[in-house]
Design a protein around this motif. Structure first.
Motif, PDB file in Angstrom:
ATOM      1  N   CYS A  95      71.090 137.152  75.728  1.00 42.16           N
ATOM      2  CA  CYS A  95      71.389 137.777  74.447  1.00 42.16           C
ATOM      3  C   CYS A  95      70.550 139.052  74.322  1.00 42.16           C
ATOM      4  CB  CYS A  95      71.127 136.802  73.299  1.00 42.16           C
ATOM      5  SG  CYS A  95      69.424 136.750  72.758  1.00 42.16           S
ATOM      6  N   PRO A  96      70.842 139.912  73.326  1.00 40.06           N
ATOM      7  CA  PRO A  96      70.078 141.157  73.174  1.00 40.06           C
ATOM      8  C   PRO A  96      68.578 140.930  72.944  1.00 40.06           C
ATOM      9  CG  PRO A  96      72.047 141.188  71.801  1.00 40.06           C
ATOM     10  CD  PRO A  96      71.945 139.815  72.374  1.00 40.06           C
ATOM     11  N   HIS A  97      68.179 139.696  72.578  1.00 39.84           N
ATOM     12  CA  HIS A  97      66.759 139.398  72.359  1.00 39.84           C
ATOM     13  C   HIS A  97      66.103 138.858  73.626  1.00 39.84           C
ATOM     14  CE1 HIS A  97      69.002 138.899  68.551  1.00 39.84           C
ATOM     15  NE2 HIS A  97      68.060 139.723  68.121  1.00 39.84           N
TER      16      HIS A  97
ATOM     17  N   CYS B  80      69.821 131.103  70.027  1.00 39.79           N
ATOM     18  CA  CYS B  80      68.905 132.200  69.680  1.00 39.79           C
ATOM     19  C   CYS B  80      68.917 132.356  68.161  1.00 39.79           C
ATOM     20  CB  CYS B  80      69.327 133.504  70.330  1.00 39.79           C
ATOM     21  SG  CYS B  80      68.332 134.903  69.715  1.00 39.79           S
TER      22      CYS B  80
ATOM     23  N   ARG C 223      67.081 136.249  75.365  1.00 40.80           N
ATOM     24  CA  ARG C 223      67.116 134.785  75.519  1.00 40.80           C
ATOM     25  C   ARG C 223      68.351 134.387  76.318  1.00 40.80           C
ATOM     26  NH1 ARG C 223      65.425 135.120  69.915  1.00 40.80           N
ATOM     27  NH2 ARG C 223      63.185 134.780  69.904  1.00 40.80           N
TER      28      ARG C 223
ATOM     29  N   ASP D 298      67.628 134.568  66.385  1.00 38.37           N
ATOM     30  CA  ASP D 298      67.822 135.951  65.943  1.00 38.37           C
ATOM     31  C   ASP D 298      69.282 136.375  66.009  1.00 38.37           C
ATOM     32  OD1 ASP D 298      65.052 136.500  65.438  1.00 38.37           O
ATOM     33  OD2 ASP D 298      64.781 136.431  67.613  1.00 38.37           O
ATOM     34  N   CYS D 299      70.026 135.774  66.949  1.00 42.59           N
ATOM     35  CA  CYS D 299      71.457 136.083  67.027  1.00 42.59           C
ATOM     36  C   CYS D 299      72.244 135.335  65.948  1.00 42.59           C
ATOM     37  CB  CYS D 299      72.030 135.670  68.380  1.00 42.59           C
ATOM     38  SG  CYS D 299      71.575 136.788  69.709  1.00 42.59           S
TER      39      CYS D 299
END
Ligand SMILES: [Zn+2]
Ligand SMILES: [Zn+2]
Ligand SMILES: [Zn+2]
Ligand SMILES: [Zn+2]
Length: 509
Positions: free
Chosen positions: A165-167, A189, A169, A191-192
């Motif tokens: 993911c963009p973070h 995630c 993970r 944050d997602c």
């Protein structure tokens, strides 16, 4: 077949003491105290009267029962005459985690309410069992990947190619979770995960359900080829529904939907269960609700149900479909009506605590900049809002944080589905009064037309006048609650044993 008692219940009587294994020294001392000061029989009596409720309401005062026709005082009652000097009323809580005994009464009543809507009885015509009946589950949409229990011990989110993911993970999980795993329902995630949308969906879920019932009526009218305004002359839709929290913290709705004819319960339905099923699927797919943005930086959301709408035919109309029986359905809904709701405040799971925070953050954003400081009081249930904030659609979201934004009822039904909980409670009250009369007069209980008498909606001919004051909640001594708990679990084991015996008897017959 093996004879004897199943495990978990070893009978009643002096040979089978209550299980007091888990109690502490303070509780044990208080039980010994009751035994030595001679108040134990009084406690046992009070426990029985309160149905082993663990946190009854304590009332003091007096009341008189008056015959409305003659004005004669039929009986008087003084709490001071009660064994423990006060009247202990069961708390009546619906939730199993709060009070096991009262929640069982609630579940039994809910079961009765649902099954009379399925099979008739208690004033509902038996011919309701010939009306088409569906078991419908409406889900929430996805707000991001979460860990889950998979069928057949499949892995959670297996991936052959690694996805990130963009973070940073990894969007994969090869675990095989079981139901007790605290990760179940947590996002892969955090944050997602679109927590604000999840909370806002939940906030509007009751409205989404209401719109679904309207859309369903519209579809049904089209199916029957009649005008929507004329639908009542052809058909009536009745339902009983419960909301059930999923591990990810959003609710699903489970509902029994019954189609009656124009004359109400038991009159012939104008279409089949398959026709009704088509209408439900179409209505669930089209229903929408527009949620206004929380503040100027937020967006408008168009909310809908999830794609996994499940509609099972319980009865085609007359014949019982073989997938699920009506008893299973009633038991299933009754069980969900007592499940804990929202978040356990003592040990909230991490991902549910995050949703609670989201509720408060969104409420604070909604009321941000109020000159009267409303946003500082978002979580306070009693605090008032200024006129401007009170009109904001998310003004109260913070107060509902423990319910993760769900402010609907956990079980509801349409008026003509079957009997009401109120009527069942009134019947129980009448039954106890009747039983007391019978005992007083050493009479036999007349069981002919008993149900009819108990369920009668006629006006009461007696009036109870009383003056009561609230003294407190709970039992007076530490050990009393432990005894209530132990007696309640004994009663539960006994009920289970009785049910097992009945099944065995049925199999033998
Ligand atoms: Zn209770
Ligand atoms: Zn997982
Ligand atoms: Zn992420
Ligand atoms: Zn304000």
């Amino acid at each position: 077949m093996t004879e004897g008692r199943p495990s978990g219940f070893d009978g009643h009587g002096p040979e089978s003491p209550l299980d007091l294994g888990g109690i502490g020294p303070g509780e044990a001392a208080s039980i010994v105290g009751r035994l030595s000061d001679g108040t134990m029989p009084a406690l046992v009596d009070a426990l029985a009267k309160a149905g082993n409720c663990v946190r009854p309401v304590r009332l003091v005062g007096r009341s008189a029962t008056v015959d409305l026709r003659t004005g004669e005082i039929l009986s008087s009652f003084y709490s001071a005459d009660e064994p423990l000097g006060a009247l202990y009323k069961p708390c009546g809580n619906r939730r199993e985690a709060v009070c096991a005994s009262c929640s069982r009464v609630y579940a039994r009543d809910t079961y009765e309410l649902i099954s009379t809507g399925l099979n008739g009885g208690k004033g509902v015509p038996a011919t309701v069992s010939t009306n088409p009946l569906l078991f419908v589950t409406l889900t929430a949409p996805s707000f991001g990947l979460v860990h889950g229990v998979r069928d057949g011990e499949e892995q959670c989110h297996p991936r052959t190619r690694l996805a990130w993911c963009p973070h940073g993970r990894r969007l994969a999980c090869w675990a095989r979770h079981d139901g007790d795993d605290p990760r179940v329902g947590a996002p892969l995630c955090a944050d997602c995960y679109d927590a604000p949308s999840a909370v806002i969906w939940q906030w509007h879920a009751p409205e989404l359900w209401r719109r679904f019932t309207i859309a369903l009526r519209r579809r049904l009218a089209a199916e029957l080829g009649v005008r929507e305004s004329d639908l009542a002359q052809h058909a009536r839709l009745e339902y009983a529904k419960v909301a059930e929290f999923q591990a990810r913290g959003v609710v699903h709705f489970h509902a029994l939907v019954r189609l009656d004819g124009s004359e109400g319960p038991g009159s012939p339905a104008p279409t089949t269960a398959s026709g009704l099923r088509r209408c439900v699927l179409e209505a669930a797919a089209v229903v929408r609700c527009t949620a206004p943005p929380v503040d100027r930086t937020d967006v408008e959301r168009v909310l809908r149900f999830g794609a996994q709408t499940d509609v099972r035919i319980v009865r085609e109309g007359g014949a019982v479909a073989d997938q699920i029986t009506s008893e299973q359905v009633a038991a299933y809904l009754a069980k969900y009506s007592t499940k804990s709701t929202g978040v356990d405040p003592r040990r909230p799971l991490h991902h549910l605590a995050a949703l609670m925070t989201t509720c408060r953050t969104l409420a604070a954003r909604a009321l941000d900049g109020c000159p009267f400081g409303c946003e500082e009081r978002i979580a306070d249930r009693r605090a008032r809002r200024c006129g401007n904030c009170a009109r904001h659609p998310y003004a109260l979201l913070g107060r509902w944080a423990a319910m993760l934004g769900f402010r609907g009822h956990f079980s509801t039904k349409s008026r003509r589905y079957s009997v009401t909980l109120g009527a069942l409670r009134r019947a129980r009250r009448r039954f106890h009064a009747l039983l007391a009369d019978v005992r007083r007069q050493l009479d036999k209980l007349d069981v002919r037309e008993l149900e009819e008498q108990l369920m009668a909606a006629d006006e009461e001919t007696t009036l109870v006048i009383g003056s009561w004051s609230y003294e407190g909640t709970g039992w007076p001594r530490a050990g009393d609650k432990a005894l209530a708990d132990a007696a309640a679990s004994r009663a539960r084991e006994y009920a289970k044993w009785r049910a097992e015996q009945r099944t065995i008897d049925k199999q033998r017959a």
